[in-house]
Enzyme design. Structure first.
Site, mmCIF file in Angstrom:
data_model
loop_
_atom_site.group_PDB
_atom_site.id
_atom_site.type_symbol
_atom_site.label_atom_id
_atom_site.label_comp_id
_atom_site.label_asym_id
_atom_site.label_seq_id
_atom_site.Cartn_x
_atom_site.Cartn_y
_atom_site.Cartn_z
ATOM 1 N N LYS A 262 0.811 -1.227 0.000
ATOM 2 C CA LYS A 262 0.000 0.000 0.000
ATOM 3 C C LYS A 262 0.841 1.272 0.000
ATOM 4 C CE LYS A 262 -4.428 -1.408 1.949
ATOM 5 N NZ LYS A 262 -4.487 -2.643 1.262
ATOM 6 N N GLU B 251 -4.867 5.422 8.111
ATOM 7 C CA GLU B 251 -5.428 6.297 7.088
ATOM 8 C C GLU B 251 -6.641 7.032 7.632
ATOM 9 O OE1 GLU B 251 -5.891 4.810 2.828
ATOM 10 O OE2 GLU B 251 -7.871 4.549 3.701
ATOM 11 N N HIS C 61 -16.270 -4.084 6.300
ATOM 12 C CA HIS C 61 -15.336 -3.718 5.237
ATOM 13 C C HIS C 61 -15.266 -4.742 4.122
ATOM 14 C CE1 HIS C 61 -14.198 -0.337 7.615
ATOM 15 N NE2 HIS C 61 -13.959 -1.132 8.636
ATOM 16 N N ARG D 275 -5.539 -8.192 -10.323
ATOM 17 C CA ARG D 275 -6.118 -9.514 -10.581
ATOM 18 C C ARG D 275 -7.553 -9.323 -11.030
ATOM 19 N NH1 ARG D 275 -9.521 -9.058 -6.240
ATOM 20 N NH2 ARG D 275 -8.589 -8.117 -4.412
#
Lengths: 151, 494
Positions: B116, B199, B234, B291
Site C-alpha cells: 500500500k 489512514e 469492510h 487480478r
C-alpha cells in the site's frame, strides 16, 4: 408434536384430512419438499428441508428455522454458560477463573473463517469455570466458560 | 497459444475460469485440497489433481507443490483467480521462471501495487490523488503516535492485505491501543506481515472502482466504474454498475486517472483501480487490485465484455478484442455469504439441504456450491454471487428483489434475507449508498420482523412434513429393534 421458532413453542390447532392440513387461516396440500398453501385467498409456495431436529422453511423469500422439541424437554437455558457462536480456534483468553466481569467486557478472542471475533460477557458476574485455553479448537455451540451472574 | 491452463484457485472463481477456458478450447487442470474433493469446480476441469496437505498454506498457497503439478502436466499457463496466490509476486515470478504464462501483470506491477505504501508513492508521482495517511513499520507505540498525526476517525489496515482482514475503524484515541494490537495480529496471521497502514476515515463517502484492461501492444482502456459502497465489516455485499453518483464527466476523469495509474506501473491484463469518492465529489486513490475481481460480472453485464476471456487473450500476446468502453443498462451483484446477519454477520456452517437458484431473463449466478454441499469453516464463507441486468437501475433492483425472493437456500444460515431487505431499503432505492451505511442504518445489527401468519404457515408445513415422514422413521425404528439371535442367546445364557 411440538415445534419452536426463535425459542418459543408454537401452539396451533391442526386438522388433517388425507394429505391436506389446515390451521385456522391456512390450507396446505402436502407433498415432499415443495408444497402449496392457500392463505387469505393467496397461493404460497413452501419449500421444506429437514436435518436432525431442524426444520427449514422457505416462503416467498422468507426463511424460518423451526426446531422439533421433544415432549417435556426443557428449552430454557438457565445455566450461566457462554456458548461458542461458531466453530473455530481460541486465540486468547482474557480472563481468569474467579475474575469479576462486566457486561460487554471482552472474555476471549476467537478466530473463525480467518477473522477474529471477540467473545464478550453478556452479564455482570464472576468467571466460575474456564473450559478452554488459547490455541484450543472448539466446535460451534459448546460451552466456553461459566459465569456466575451477580445479583 | 495456450493449450493447457492450470487454475490455481477453488470455488466460484475456479468455476468461472474453467468455463472460460472450455469456451476458448483450452484444456484445463484443476488442483484441489483434500476437503475440496467433491467441490463443484473439480467437476468442470479436464484434469483434476489432489494436493497433499491439510491447511490452506500446505495446499492452495504451496507454490512449490502447485508448480510441480504444472510441470508434470506440462501446462502452458496458470490463472490465479483472486485471493490465495493471485497477488503474490513470488508466485508470478516462479511461474514465469518455469516458462509458464502467468495470466496477470508483471512481477514489478504486483509489487508496486501490492504494498500500500509503495502504491501510494507511485500514484502520487503519477499525479493520481491519494488520501491523507501514513505507514507504520514499528510496534503499537508507533501506531498510536501516527494516529495522532493522521487524526480521528481513522482506519487501520494491513499494509500487505485486503479483504477487510486486519482492518479496524477507530473513532477515538482510547480505542487505538486494543484495535492496533488486534489489527497487527490479524495482519500477521493473514499475510505473514504485521505492518499497519493508518489512514484518515472519510465518512459518508462512496467506494467507486474502475475496471482496467491493458494488452501487450500498448493499449490501456477503462471499462467504466463499479460502485461497491455497500459493505459490512469492510467487505462488499452489493455492487452495481454504473454508479448513480458518476456522470459522464466524472467517469472520464476517474477513468483517465485509472489509466494513468495502470500506465505508471506498465500494467498488463485485467485490473481494478479503487477510489473513494467523497461526499463533495473529490476522488482519492485507494488501491489497485492486480487480478480479476469478485465483482467483475457487473462490468461484464453492462459492457458486454468477457473479462476472463480477455485476460486469456492478453496473456497469450493477442490484442484485446475491444477498443472503447460502451455501457448499456444497469447491473447489480449481491454476494451470498454463509453468515448470520442477525448475529453480527458471524460466519455460519451447515449442509445446503436445498439450493434452488432463481432463473429468468437477465439473471446470472456464479456459484461454487450446489445442493447437498457442506459449508465448512475452512474457507471464505462466500457461497455464490447473484447478478442481474436490466435496462434501468430501478428495473435491475426490482429484478434482484424477485430473484432473491425465488432463491431457496436451506440448511445453512445465509445473508439472503438481509440482501433482500437491503434491496428494499429507501437509501438503496434512491442510491444514497455510502461505505458506512449498514452500520448507520442498523447500528444494533439487523433483524427482521416475521409476520405471525408466516410462522403459522411454516409450522403447518413442518407439521405436515414431520407427520408424513414420521411413518418412515417409525418403521426403521421398529426394524432396528428386532433382536438378533446373538442378543437372544446372550440374554438367555448370561
Amino acid at each position: 408434536m411440538q415445534f419452536s421458532f426463535n425459542g418459543e413453542l408454537i401452539d396451533l390447532e391442526i386438522e388433517k384430512t388425507g394429505t391436506t392440513f389446515s390451521s385456522p387461516n391456512i390450507r396446505l396440500e402436502y407433498s415432499p419438499k415443495t408444497m402449496w398453501a392457500t392463505m387469505n385467498g393467496r397461493r404460497f409456495k413452501v419449500t421444506v428441508a429437514n436435518h436432525k431436529d431442524e426444520w427449514w422453511v422457505h416462503i416467498s423469500g422468507q426463511i424460518l428455522k423451526l426446531e422439533y422439541v421433544e415432549q417435556g424437554a426443557n428449552t430454557a437455558d438457565d445455566s450461566g454458560g457462554l456458548i461458542a457462536p461458531m466453530p473455530g480456534k481460541i486465540l486468547e483468553v482474557l480472563v481468569v477463573e474467579g475474575q469479576e466481569v462486566t457486561t460487554g467486557q471482552p472474555l476471549m478472542i476467537m478466530e473463525a473463517m480467518k477473522m477474529e471475533h471477540k467473545i464478550v460477557s453478556p452479564v455482570n458476574g464472576e468467571v466460575s469455570t474456564l473450559y478452554f485455553q488459547a490455541n484450543d479448537q472448539v466446535e460451534g455451540g459448546v460451552t466456553l466458560m461459566e459465569i456466575q451472574e451477580s445479583d | 497459444m495456450i493449450q493447457r491452463l492450470l487454475v490455481a484457485n477453488r470455488g466460484e472463481i475456479a468455476c468461472r475460469i474453467l468455463r472460460a477456458c472450455r469456451e476458448a478450447d483450452i484444456e484445463t487442470v484443476a488442483i484441489f485440497a483434500p476437503d475440496d474433493a467433491n467441490s463443484l469446480f473439480t467437476e468442470m476441469a479436464d484434469i483434476t489433481v489432489a494436493l497433499d496437505g491439510e491447511t490452506i498454506g500446505e495446499t492452495y498457497l504451496d507454490i512449490e507443490q502447485i508448480l510441480s503439478v504444472a510441470r508434470h502436466f506440462k501446462v502452458d499457463a496458470i490463472h490465479p483467480g483472486y485471493g490465495f496466490l493471485s497477488e503474490r509476486s513470488e508466485f508470478a515470478e516462479a511461474v514465469m521462471n518455469a516458462g509458464i504464462i502467468w495470466v496477470g501483470p508483471s512481477v514489478e506491477a504486483i509489487d508496486l501495487m501490492g504494498d500500500k505504501m509503495t502504491a501510494r508513492k507511485t500514484m502520487k508521482n503519477a499525479g493520481v490523488p491519494v488520501i491523507p495517511g501514513e505507514e507504520i513499520e514499528g510496534g503499537i507505540d508507533a501506531i498510536v503516535m501516527a494516529s495522532k498525526r493522521v487524526g480521528f476517525p481513522l482506519l487501520l489496515k494491513a499494509s500487505a492485505g485486503g479483504g477487510g482482514k486486519g482492518m479496524r475503524a477507530v473513532h477515538s484515541e482510547d480505542q487505538i491501543q486494543s484495535a492496533a494490537q488486534s489489527a497487527q495480529r490479524e495482519a500477521l496471521k493473514a499475510f505473514g506481515d504485521d505492518r499497519i497502514y493508518v489512514e484518515r476515515l472519510l465518512a459518508g463517502s462512496r467506494h467507486i472502482e474502475i475496471q482496467i484492461l491493458a494488452d501487450q501492444h500498448g493499449s490501456t482502456i477503462h471499462l467504466g466504474e463499479r460502485e461497491c459502497s455497500v459493505q459490512r465489516r469492510h467487505q462488499k455485499v452489493f455492487e452495481e454498475s454504473p454508479s448513480i453518483a458518476v456522470n459522464d464527466n466524472l467517469r472520464e476523469a476517474m477513468g483517465q486517472a485509472a489509466i494513468n495509474a495502470a500506465k505508471a506501473v506498465d500494467y498488463v491484463g485485467a485490473g481494478t483501480v479503487e477510489f473513494l469518492l467523497s461526499a463533495n465529489g473529490e476522488f482519492f486513490f485507494l488501491e489497485m487490485n492486480t487480478r480479476i475481481q469478485v465483482e467483475h460480472p457487473v462490468t461484464e453485464m453492462v459492457t458486454g465484455v468477457d473479462l476472463v476471456r480477455e485476460q486469456i487473450r492478453i496473456a497469450q500476446g493477442q490484442r484485446m478484442s475491444i477498443k472503447t468502453c460502451q455501457m448499456r443498462g444497469h447491473a447489480i451483484e449481491v454476494r451470498l455469504y454463509a453468515e448470520d446477519p442477525k448475529n453480527n454477520f458471524l460466519p455460519a456452517i451447515g449442509k445446503l439441504l436445498c439450493f434452488q437458484p432463481p432463473e429468468g431473463p437477465g439473471i446470472r449466478l456464479d456459484t461454487g456450491f450446489r445442493e447437498g454441499d457442506e459449508v465448512t469453516p475452512n474457507y471464505d464463507p462466500m457461497l455464490s454471487k447473484l447478478i442481474v441486468w436490466a435496462p434501468s437501475r430501478e428495473e435491475a433492483l426490482a429484478r434482484m428483489r424477485c430473484a432473491l425472493e425465488d432463491f431457496v437456500v436451506l440448511g445453512c444460515v445465509t445473508n439472503i434475507t438481509f440482501l433482500r431487505a437491503l434491496c428494499l431499503h429507501p437509501d438503496v432505492i434512491t442510491g444514497r449508498t455510502t461505505t458506512d451505511m449498514i452500520e448507520t442504518i442498523w447500528p444494533d445489527g439487523w433483524d427482521e420482523e416475521i409476520p405471525s401468519e408466516m410462522i403459522e404457515l411454516a409450522y403447518l408445513a413442518t407439521y405436515a412434513s414431520h407427520s408424513m415422514g414420521a411413518n418412515r422413521q417409525l418403521s426403521t425404528a421398529i426394524a432396528s429393534e428386532i433382536p438378533t439371535p446373538f442378543e437372544n442367546l446372550s440374554g438367555r445364557f448370561p
